[in-house]
Enzyme design. Sequence first.
Site, PDB file in Angstrom:
ATOM      1  N   CYS A 121       4.548  -4.046   2.365  1.00  0.00           N
ATOM      2  CA  CYS A 121       3.918  -2.783   1.938  1.00  0.00           C
ATOM      3  C   CYS A 121       4.592  -2.375   0.676  1.00  0.00           C
ATOM      4  CB  CYS A 121       4.144  -1.477   3.114  1.00  0.00           C
ATOM      5  SG  CYS A 121       3.699  -2.152   4.627  1.00  0.00           S
ATOM      6  N   HIS A 246       5.471   5.096   0.602  1.00  0.00           N
ATOM      7  CA  HIS A 246       4.509   4.383   1.355  1.00  0.00           C
ATOM      8  C   HIS A 246       3.833   5.312   2.704  1.00  0.00           C
ATOM      9  CE1 HIS A 246       2.588   1.414   3.830  1.00  0.00           C
ATOM     10  NE2 HIS A 246       3.802   1.183   4.637  1.00  0.00           N
ATOM     11  N   ASN A 277      -2.143   3.280   7.700  1.00  0.00           N
ATOM     12  CA  ASN A 277      -1.287   2.523   6.775  1.00  0.00           C
ATOM     13  C   ASN A 277      -2.102   1.491   6.202  1.00  0.00           C
ATOM     14  OD1 ASN A 277       0.628   0.616   6.292  1.00  0.00           O
ATOM     15  ND2 ASN A 277       1.862   1.196   7.685  1.00  0.00           N
TER      16      ASN A 277
END
Length: 321
Positions: A121, A246, A277
Amino acid sequence: MTIKLREGAPGARLLGLGAYRPRRRVTNDELSQVMETNDEWIRTRVGIAERRWAAEDETLVEMAVAAGGKALAASGLSPDQVDLVVVASASLRAPIPGIGPQVAHRLGVPRPGSFDLNAGCAGFCYAIGVAADAIRTGSARHAIVVGVERLTDVTDLNDRATAVIFADGAGAAVLGPSDEPEIGPVVWGSDGDQYNAIEIAAGSSTMTMAGQAVYRWATTKLTDTLVEAMDAAGVGPQDIDVFAPHQANLRIVESMTKRLGFGERTVVARDIVQAGNTSAASIPLALTALLESGEAKSGDLALVLGFGAGLTFAGQVFRLP
């Protein structure tokens, strides 16, 4: 004889952003029809209301090209002015070949340096750091950076711990030279003692995540990285217009926002609520949404932080295009 080095630009800057969101919206109520969960449970734990899942034709390459094309158009550059293409992704199903060269070709970029990057990520921030440094050293003049994921390909859709969180999408940025630095130094690192907190184990096709361990790590260890990124750029919390970490979990976003002491003047990205996500795609998706809505504007100073599998992390400060 001394080896000669190229001379790069004094600094680098973002010239354009672009995003692609898959067509299909998947609500919490829809998930409750196929697994033991409900809207309140999901919103309370991760803050997600809906997410996007890619259809068969919305491949990694197709989504990356769509986002990259929008970023290129926003930058005002032509494809032949680009000489570096970096694609960040953690969800490629085939390791060879990488998709970077294919994305570059589809965008019409002639023979650029091109490669894939997997830092989980944190991939987008890692790729921005690499591209900005390449511009400053003269290895490239203009670069396209893409974060793209099809996490539904590597998620057990019967496992509510991960199926309610992960989603698909792509976001991209175009970078170029600048007389004044508009992208601060990347502050990156890894905590490899927890390397398997998020993993696709050997022989498996789906991802597992130690959710509580990752949550504790993100909320207790990474605030210092955000402070270091601001210090490296010579700015403080009072200078930050946009905070876009993030989009892993709304509770993590809110915890970081509180610990850094951001007030009402700082716009905080909460794209997690509508997008889920999306790993390496989450930061450019969130920034594009803020610019399109008018909540953020060109020239705003943004603080970003990617973090995830590895466990890797990377943060930096830059001006929005």
